[in-house]
Design a protein around this motif. Structure first.
Motif, mmCIF file in Angstrom:
data_model
loop_
_atom_site.group_PDB
_atom_site.id
_atom_site.type_symbol
_atom_site.label_atom_id
_atom_site.label_comp_id
_atom_site.label_asym_id
_atom_site.label_seq_id
_atom_site.Cartn_x
_atom_site.Cartn_y
_atom_site.Cartn_z
ATOM 1 N N ILE A 59 0.826 -1.209 0.000
ATOM 2 C CA ILE A 59 0.000 0.000 0.000
ATOM 3 C C ILE A 59 0.857 1.254 0.000
ATOM 4 N N GLY A 60 1.950 1.262 0.760
ATOM 5 C CA GLY A 60 2.822 2.441 0.801
ATOM 6 C C GLY A 60 3.430 2.750 -0.554
ATOM 7 N N ARG A 61 3.909 1.722 -1.215
ATOM 8 C CA ARG A 61 4.466 1.892 -2.564
ATOM 9 C C ARG A 61 3.414 2.442 -3.520
ATOM 10 N N PRO A 250 -2.947 -3.388 -4.321
ATOM 11 C CA PRO A 250 -2.603 -2.123 -3.672
ATOM 12 C C PRO A 250 -2.884 -0.907 -4.547
ATOM 13 N N ASP A 251 -2.579 -0.992 -5.836
ATOM 14 C CA ASP A 251 -2.802 0.145 -6.743
ATOM 15 C C ASP A 251 -4.283 0.498 -6.838
ATOM 16 N N ASP A 252 -5.123 -0.527 -7.010
ATOM 17 C CA ASP A 252 -6.563 -0.274 -7.129
ATOM 18 C C ASP A 252 -7.128 0.276 -5.827
ATOM 19 N N PHE A 253 -6.658 -0.275 -4.697
ATOM 20 C CA PHE A 253 -7.173 0.203 -3.419
ATOM 21 C C PHE A 253 -6.797 1.661 -3.182
ATOM 22 N N VAL A 254 -5.555 2.020 -3.451
ATOM 23 C CA VAL A 254 -5.104 3.396 -3.207
ATOM 24 C C VAL A 254 -5.866 4.379 -4.096
#
Length: 320
Positions: A59-61, A250-254
């Motif tokens: 998620i951080g990335r 992670p990309d979609d969530f962010v």
């Protein structure tokens, strides 16, 4: 019509209105771009730089990449220099934005004065407190945690102390400029007292209450402070589960969670996770806390990790 009938009618009307308001508020979550729009220059208007902790993966990335795509220069922090350098190069090559790498271990005690010194002259508009520590991949009771004393120290330093210290470093500049964004990453498991993840879930409750208190204190200063509490996201801490309608990349969530930045001091970050949060709080705790449910959770995670390990071994064998 007697007094009792009038009372019952009035009570019924109040209930209908209350549920109607709740339904309207929930319906807004289905269309965040309509109800909580952000201008194209929103993030760059906050400041020149964004700081993201735990940015080497997951998620951080994803936050670091997305904020760079929005036009911000980014400071990425983690304890693995090789991985951070790779992420920095990819962000720079992809977006053209500047990237500053700071190698630090947030599980240690005295790292914040050095961080403050390195970032003193930067115009920080966005802070994402993402770094976190999970005591055990396989859920277990508190006393069954491996190296419990160290686990307690790691969780408090990483999940609690780091967030508070980073806010202490960057809030004064945001307050002075009258603008800024702080996103603190919590977890869906903090929605209720969560057995087998007791220490982790409790640390994430601190994240939520701290963030909500800060937002009440500094909202009038033009600063947005929000807790983001995801459920399933395919990261290392979640065993890299396969993505689906519930478990997001992670990309979609962010990308989804940033659409809810103006939706209040807490969000689950996506429609499916908002529904999950509502469902989790609707289930009687006696059901969730039953031995059958807890044993099933442990077995599920153990089997999931075993399958992932077997799959990785198989893929490695094919490459060799």
């Amino acid at each position: 019509m007697d007094l009792m009938e009038l009372f019952l009618i009035a009570l019924g009307a109040v209930v209908v209105v209350c549920y109607g308001v709740k339904l309207l508020l929930f319906s807004r979550m289905l269309f965040p771009k309509v109800w909580f729009p952000l201008s194209k220059s929103f993030f760059t208007s906050m400041g020149e730089w964004a700081v993201v902790t735990g940015a080497s993966e997951g998620i951080g990335r994803a936050y670091a990449f997305e904020l760079a795509k929005q036009g911000m220069n980014v400071v990425i922090m983690s304890r693995t220099k090789v991985t951070l350098d790779q992420v920095a190069k990819k962000i720079g090559d992809t977006t053209g934005q500047r990237v500053k790498v700071i190698v630090t271990d947030f599980m240690k005690d005295n790292v914040f004065s050095e961080i403050e010194d390195q970032l003193r002259d930067l115009n920080i508009g966005v802070l994402v407190n993402n770094v976190g520590s999970l005591p055990n991949f396989i859920p277990c009771k508190f006393l069954e945690s491996a190296d419990l004393d160290q686990a307690i120290t790691n969780v408090i330093n990483c999940n609690v102390k780091t967030m508070a210290k980073m806010c202490k470093i960057f809030l004064p500049g945001m307050e002075k400029r009258g603008k800024g964004v702080i996103v603190n990453i919590s977890s869906g498991v903090a929605s209720i007292p969560f057995p087998l993840y007791t220490l982790y879930a409790a640390s994430k409750v601190f994240v939520e209450r701290f963030s909500q208190g800060l937002q009440a204190e500094y909202k009038d200063k033009g600063i947005i402070i929000q807790t983001v509490a995801p459920f399933g996201v395919s990261t290392r801490l979640a065993g890299y589960q396969s993505t689906n309608i519930v478990t997001l990349s992670p990309d979609d969530f962010v990308k989804s969670s940033l659409q809810y930045l103006r939706a209040g001091d807490k969000t689950h970050g996506s429609v499916c996770h908002i529904v999950l949060g509502w469902l989790l709080q609707s289930i009687p705790l006696k059901v969730l806390y039953s031995e059958l449910m807890l044993d099933s959770l442990q077995d599920y995670v153990k089997k999931k990790i075993a399958r992932e390990a077997l799959s990785s071994t198989f893929e490695s064998g094919k490459k060799n």
